[in-house]
Design a protein around this motif. Structure first.
Motif: not given
Length: 773
Positions: A585-588, A602-621
């Protein structure tokens, strides 16, 4: 007796060898088999490569073949068919012309008018390119006339295109969808289409149309508003619109009205199909046949095809049967014409399995179809279905379409539906619909999952009706059967099959990026999100609302609805505790804020998305959002961070711990996207050597994907950077490569290339430009 001839020989040669080995003339084989001499001659010369099982059986009996010989002849006939395969899908434009009818006769006055318009278009003598509107009742041959014109010798060098506007369907084809489809056929990739608004797509359509010397057939138009945006404003593109209406609201067009054939033309059609000798021998009976068919080309062809393959039928017998059917039948109406007797006669003489197939084909949605859905509808093996379809084709009750597919004429579809209701009943109909729906959706899931990182090749299944052996074949099936599986998807939603709806939509998620021009992704993900809500599954609904956010913006340019959908997805994902969908959702939202130049958000959302993808261990996202971050950082003036982000992406791709977690296609696309994005940072900063290194490394990769605008930018920007480094010869070659893309890239890009090339040739500095991603 066996054949004594290997079945590797083409069917026509095999048939001739068998006939000659038995010392039979064509006329003698016709007498022995009941198949007309004309039909046998056509088969031997390769002009008719679609003989059905009944014809082969009659030939085998006439040739006195044993069971093995009969099987050999049948196998050779199947192999000779243009579309003979279990799963192949030709890689061709969906807007290629169907094959024209071989025995076209008459319409001399109408063709003269259309040929004159074609000459005017070719010569460019008119202020605007000419448009013809061909109108007439159903079955009068409107499409056949348009295709005949487009196929004539000396046709325009850029070819011909046909768009079925589906004027009789419940949902006619919208003009904007026709525009997107044609742009795809003209070389505009989905990546570019995804970045254009509806107005920009229409402008691009007219830009390309102005440079084409071609014929565009807009077939079966519903009304003026549907086709008006598609009429070219400049250039040499001849447009032929066919419609049951005169489309009186269109101005500046030439109207060609089709009625029934004249008696002389009707007789000429009979002579062309049945044979001149047989018709001339029974002129009175021929007149009765043409009269009973209402002088309508479709009805005449159906009746004539039946007689053409039965040498032992006199025209008097055909006329008597037509008259009997006309009295017995509650005939199908076509305006004031009654033509059902010809259809009823042909159906009454079909083998029971073929007649049943004809009736069931009325359950398929409009448009063309392949043999596999027909096999499922009739619940028969694929080879048997192909035989039955060929029998219907030979009887004139079915037509071929693009890529060796089939289609039912509208009148024949209505007639088949009426016979289905009368003879099969509701229970049979429901069972056939259910069988087809489940097969279509099962196959759609398998084909779509080819593109998902966690799936790929489906499990082996020798009984599968279509081959999904690689990603490209899977994609072609999705596109070729788009109408049919979409209809099944809608039916599943109407039946409340919520889990099924969500499953199909999920399977299509990764593929949808490759077919933005389709025009139905908003509907797909609206229905899937509603399915998640109906199931009370917040995480599932969040997933599809994220996909819906993409569809609203990428496919429909509805920005506010896209933001709302992504925001709803974020709230639902938080409620469900789904970290991964929160990240998406943050990525979109980052992507959507980037689209309106709100770089800070946009930068805030992308930064938060990267943190959450790392937490979820989703390397593709994580990789995907990092690629978006490069663009945002560039827009915010943080060049060094953008470069470092690109390096981080490359390090992640090279990390051995992720080798098995990142599919090859995701790996390749991520690297391409990151390097392309960072090249703009180097160009902005005037770091020409770094820009050249980056652009050289991805040169040609967008071309391979059909993304011509991005391919053009790579070469154009590489040329600019090379020119500033003094590499004039290579720079000039890259400018010429942009110009060679012609209408596949926008005019302003070609103008930049010409200006740069001219400056190089004259020894002037290349003008400074603003590098727009």
């Amino acid at each position: 007796m066996g054949t004594g001839v290997g079945i590797t020989a083409p069917f026509g040669r095999l048939l001739r060898a068998l006939r000659q080995s038995r010392r039979l003339t064509i006329e003698e084989l016709a007498e022995a088999s009941g198949i007309s001499g004309r039909a046998i001659g056509d088969m031997e010369r390769g002009r008719s490569r679609r003989p059905h099982r009944g014809t082969i059986t009659a030939l085998a009996q006439g040739l006195d073949l044993d069971e093995a010989g009969h099987a050999d002849l049948l196998a050779a006939a199947r192999a000779a068919r243009p579309g003979a395969r279990t799963a192949g899908f030709a890689k061709a434009s969906p807007h290629t012309l169907p094959r024209g009818v071989r025995d076209f006769v008459g319409r001399h006055t109408e063709l003269t008018v259309l040929r004159a318009l074609a000459r005017e278009a070719a010569e460019g003598r008119m202020v605007a390119p000419p448009t013809a509107v061909v109108s007439g009742p159903p079955g009068s041959g409107k499409t056949s006339l348009a295709v005949r014109l487009a196929e004539e010798p000396g046709s325009p060098p850029d070819g011909a295109f046909l768009v079925d506007m589906r004027g009789l369907d419940e949902l006619a084809l919208p003009a904007e969808q026709a525009v997107a489809g044609l742009l795809g056929s003209w070389g505009v990739g989905d990546a570019e289409l995804a970045r254009l608004t509806g107005e920009e797509r229409l402008a691009r359509f007219h830009e390309i149309a102005a440079g084409l010397r071609a014929v565009l057939v807009l077939d079966n138009a519903a009304g003026e508003a549907q086709v008006r945006p598609l009429l070219p404003r400049a250039g040499r593109l001849l447009v032929v619109v066919t419609s049951r209406r005169t489309l009186a609201g269109l101005e500046g067009v030439r109207r060609v009205a089709l009625g029934p054939l004249s008696p002389r033309e009707s007789t000429a059609l009979l002579r062309a199909v049945v044979g001149a000798g047989r018709v001339d021998a029974e002129p009175g009976a021929a007149d009765v046949v043409t009269e009973l068919c209402g002088h309508l080309p479709l009805a005449l062809r159906v009746a004539a095809n039946w007689a053409a393959t039965r040498a032992n039928w006199s025209l008097e017998r055909l006329a008597a049967r037509l008259a009997d059917e006309d009295r017995r039948l509650d005939a199908l109406s076509a305006g004031d014409l009654r033509v059902g007797s010809a259809f009823a006669l042909s159906c009454s003489r079909l083998a029971p399995e073929a007649a049943r197939m004809f009736r069931l084909l009325s359950l398929l949605p409009g448009g063309d179809f392949g043999a596999a859905p027909a096999a499922v509808l009739a619940d028969v093996p694929l080879p048997d279905a192909e035989d039955l379809l060929e029998e219907l084709l030979e009887a004139g009750l079915l037509m071929t379409s693009r890529q060796d597919r089939y289609r039912l004429h509208d009148l024949l579809r209505l007639y088949a539906a009426s016979r289905h209701r009368a003879e099969d009943g509701e229970e049979v109909s429901l069972a056939a619909r259910s069988r087809l729906r489940h097969w279509l959706l099962d196959t759609a899931v398998l084909a779509g999952r080819w593109h998902e990182p966690d799936y790929g090749v489906p499990p082996a299944d020798p009984g599968r009706l279509v081959a999904l052996d690689d990603r490209e074949r899977a994609a072609r099936w999705i596109r070729a059967e788009g109408d049919t599986w979409l209809a099944a998807f809608r039916e599943a939603a109407a039946h409340g099959e919520h889990a099924r709806v969500a499953e199909v939509a999920e399977a299509m998620h990764w593929f949808s990026d490759h077919w933005v021009s389709w025009g139905h992704w908003v509907e797909i993900y609206e229905r899937a999100a509603a399915a998640g809500a109906a199931l009370g599954d917040a995480a599932l609904e969040a997933t599809h609302r994220n996909y819906l956010a993409w569809a609203y913006w990428a496919c429909a340019r509805r920005h506010d609805e896209a933001v709302e959908s992504a925001g709803t997805a974020l709230r639902l994902a938080r409620t469900a505790g789904d970290v991964r969908q929160q990240a998406w959702a943050h990525a979109y939202l980052g992507w959507l804020r980037d689209a309106v130049d709100d770089m800070a958000a946009a930068a805030d959302h992308y930064h938060r998305a990267a943190e959450l993808f790392t937490e979820a261990d989703d390397v593709n996202g994580y990789l995907q959002v990092s690629c978006g971050m490069i663009r945002v950082l560039r827009g915010a003036g943080r060049a060094q961070q953008a470069v470092e982000t690109c390096r981080g992406i490359m390090d992640t791709l090279a990390d051995p711990r992720h080798q098995d977690r990142i599919p090859a296609n995701v790996r390749e696309f991520t690297a391409l996207t990151a390097v392309y994005a960072v090249s703009f940072v180097h160009l902005d900063e005037g770091r020409w050597e770094e820009a050249v290194d980056a652009l050289r490394s991805i040169r040609g990769q967008f071309d391979d994907r059909g993304w011509h605008k991005q391919a053009g930018k790579v070469r154009l920007h590489l040329a600019h950077a090379l020119a500033r480094l003094g590499e004039r010869a290579e720079a000039a070659a890259e400018y010429r490569a942009v110009l060679a893309l012609e209408s596949r890239v926008p005019a302003d890009m070609r103008d930049e290339a010409r200006t740069g090339l001219s400056a190089l040739t004259a020894g002037r500095p290349v003008p400074h430009i603003r590098f727009v991603q």
